[in-house]
Structure formats: C-alpha cells, structure tokens
Design a protein around this motif. Sequence first.
Motif, short mmCIF file in Angstrom:
data_model
loop_
_atom_site.label_atom_id
_atom_site.label_comp_id
_atom_site.label_asym_id
_atom_site.label_seq_id
_atom_site.Cartn_x
_atom_site.Cartn_y
_atom_site.Cartn_z
N GLN A 347 42.59 -20.09 -19.83
CA GLN A 347 42.36 -18.66 -20.01
C GLN A 347 43.30 -18.02 -21.04
O GLN A 347 42.97 -17.01 -21.64
N ARG A 348 44.48 -18.62 -21.26
CA ARG A 348 45.47 -18.06 -22.18
C ARG A 348 46.34 -19.19 -22.71
O ARG A 348 46.23 -20.33 -22.29
N CYS A 349 47.19 -18.85 -23.68
CA CYS A 349 48.18 -19.82 -24.16
C CYS A 349 49.05 -20.25 -23.01
O CYS A 349 49.46 -19.44 -22.17
N ARG A 350 49.39 -21.56 -22.96
CA ARG A 350 50.10 -22.11 -21.82
C ARG A 350 51.61 -22.12 -21.97
O ARG A 350 52.30 -22.79 -21.22
N GLY A 355 50.48 -14.24 -23.47
CA GLY A 355 49.21 -13.71 -23.01
C GLY A 355 48.06 -13.88 -23.98
O GLY A 355 47.00 -13.30 -23.77
N TYR A 356 48.25 -14.67 -25.06
CA TYR A 356 47.16 -14.86 -26.02
C TYR A 356 45.96 -15.51 -25.35
O TYR A 356 46.09 -16.52 -24.67
N ALA A 357 44.78 -14.91 -25.55
CA ALA A 357 43.56 -15.44 -24.95
C ALA A 357 43.27 -16.84 -25.48
O ALA A 357 43.55 -17.15 -26.64
N ALA A 358 42.68 -17.70 -24.63
CA ALA A 358 42.43 -19.09 -25.00
C ALA A 358 41.53 -19.19 -26.23
O ALA A 358 41.68 -20.09 -27.05
#
Length: 437
Positions: A347-350, A355-358
């Motif tokens: 869902q996002r950067c790990r 919080g960047y969207a995947a």
Amino acid sequence: MAALVDATVEQVGTLAELTDMLVGLERTISSLQAARDGVLAVGSRLALQVADEAEHPDFGDLTTRTVAAEMAAALRVSDRTVQARMTEAVWRVERFPLVWAAQGTGRISAAHARAICDAAEHLEDAADRDAYSAEMVPFAESGSPNRVSRHGRRVAERFQSRSVDERHKDAREKRSVWVKDVGDGMSQLGLLGPAALVHGAFERLTQMAQGVQEQGEAQAQAPSHEPESPEREDVDQRTVAQLRADLALDLLLTGAPAGHDTPEGLLAAIQGAVSVTVPVTTLMGHGTTPAELDGRTPIDTGTAKALAGAASGWDRILTHPITGALLAVDRYRPGSELKRHLRARDQRCRFPACGYAARDCDIDHHHDAARGGPTAVRNLGHLCRRHHVLKHHSPWVVEVLGDGAYAWTSPTGRVYLDRPQPQNTVTFVEDHALAPF
C-alpha cells in the motif's frame, strides 16, 4: 454582567499566577524549539562534513538523506520531514543567528522568529540581515507574529539590493500544488503561484459562483403554473464558498489545459486515477467500515459505490475473515497479478514512516535479481525512489522477516520494524457462547 466582576481576590490572584506560568512555559518551549533547530543544523553540518572529507560527487545529498533517515526513524516520522526541518534549521541558524539566539533565550517565540526570517528571506548580505534582525527582535518582543510579519516586510525593503521583479522571478520557481488530508473523507488542495494569477482565478470562481446563485434565485422567483404547488426543492442552496470549491474541481477534472496541451491533445485526454479499497460488506450496505482512498483517507459510502460501479476493471483483495491478513489478489480482467498483489499488500513505501503510495514507488528485489534473487512475493517490496536509492547506496540495511515484515538497521545499529499496513477489511470473531435452551 461584566466578566470577572464577581471574582474574589484569590481567584484574580490565581488567574495572574496561571498567566505568569503560561508565559514561562511558552518561553521554555521556544527555547527548546531553538535548541532543536541547533541540533538539526549540527546534524546537517555533520553530513556535509562527511561528504566533503570523502569528496562525494553529490555534494552531500545522499549523506544528508542518510542522517535524516537515522533521526527520523528514531522519532517515528518521515525522513523527508526531518530533512526539510534540517534545511530550515540551517537556514535560520546560519542566516539569522541574532533571531535564533533571541528565541533561544525566550525573548521571542518560534512563531515570531519565523515571521522575522520569512519577511527577510531574500536579504543576501549578512550585515544587512544582522542589521534587520537587530531592529526586528525588539519589535517582536511587544508585537504579535502577524504584526511582526507586516512590519518585517517593510523594514526588509530598506535593505533589499534587488528589485521586486528580480525577487518575483526567483519566487516563481517555488510554484507548486499539494494535497493535505483532513479527515471525514475530505482533503485540501493547496496552490502556490503568482499572486495576480491566483487572485484572478479566485475572482473568476467567485463570479461563476455568484452567477449560479443568481440563476437559482431567478428560477425561484419565476411564476409557477401550478398555484398550489409546494415550495420548489430544486433551487440551488449552496453557498458561494461551496460553489467555488465545486466549480474549481469541475474545471480541474474536466477542463482542457489551454495553452499547455500538446498538438495531439494528449494532456486534455488525461484523467485522474485513484486507488479505492472498499470492504464488500460496505458495498452491500451492511458494513460500518468506511472505504479508503490510497490506503489512508476514509471516503463516504456513496462515493465508493459510484467509483466501484463505474470502474471498468478493479482488483479484488481476499483477506482472512478472522485475522484480516491478505490472502490473495485477483482481477475480473486478468493482468499482472504479482504487481497487484504487492501493491495491495504494501500500500505504501516500506521504509519506516514513509507514506508514499505504492503506485508511485519502485518494486525492489530484496535479494538482487542479478545475483539470483527470485521475482516472487517473498523477495519483492515497494520502495519510493528516495528510499530505494538509500537502500543501495547508504549503510542502511533491510532484512525480510516473512509475512511482508521488514527489519531496517540504521547506520548507528538501531533496528526498526516495518510491517504491511493492515488491510481495510472486516473480520469476524466466532461467538462460542452457548445459546439458551
């Protein structure tokens, strides 16, 4: 009835003590904020010192990112936020040392310091900045931040060596648009641009909104052919502010970019795309779990149903009914299943707190594919470009623990766990209570 007329001497004395206490606390907070700026500025200098001694070709950019990531992981915030704070701290500490010192001693608050510095942003000469600061600090000790800001701009003009035209040319480089989520399915769209254009756009929206209202009023006053008909319910009841917002979004989503489009009209053909997660019980009208936009912003059920119904194809995310864990992803129209599964899982950067969207991230091989790493779910994950570079070109190390969990080890040896964001789903708990006979 006059306020506090009936207060006792003791109560008035308590109020005075509370006011003094509040003033003391504010001074302490301002001093601590100045101290924090000092620490951030030293962290930035440390990064630049390491890069300078090693003669890094990027002039310390990656080293600064690494330092910011170390601090951010410990604070559990985004490293982009920390790096921005570092940049701002260096700017304030080094360019306006008199203002920073005044804040550190509690003479002025952080808001006053920010107002003073912002008003003189373009003063290039250090002596001019010091002279400006020496005049503004005493003024700020007895004025509010908004008054300091207005007065500061006037004082700064006396020290300006560049014309307004030259400064505006530089300021135009900072034009941007951003989004801020505010909850309840709502978000703010901010825009920074030339004042004449922004005010012109606002005035145009106002005139259009007033035009809609005038049309609605004319319809309401028009004679009806049915004398006994009830009050008309189709009259537009929106305020000017609401109409401005609706018109602006309508223009942005459907209007063609005049003067900017390509000869083939490609820009006008572009449509916005968002990722919406909707529990099936919500679509059925039986659930209370709201749909989510991009895995973070709740949206209303009506919007979610409209988006789901209008989509030509969408991913179905299967979750465990008890634990809520992701089981699989399929699609009514076949596509790249692996990418969809990873996007749904991550869902996002790990990287911790990112919080960047995947959909805006790279898919990274934990174990390099060139060295035999498999292209499989267990060896893949989303990293934004910033943290993808950080993983490969800094001392940060990531270890995959299973079930999508990552263990990030920082340059100082601290370990931070990052787990996939919980799925926006509904889980069920079996009721073992025996029914009465």
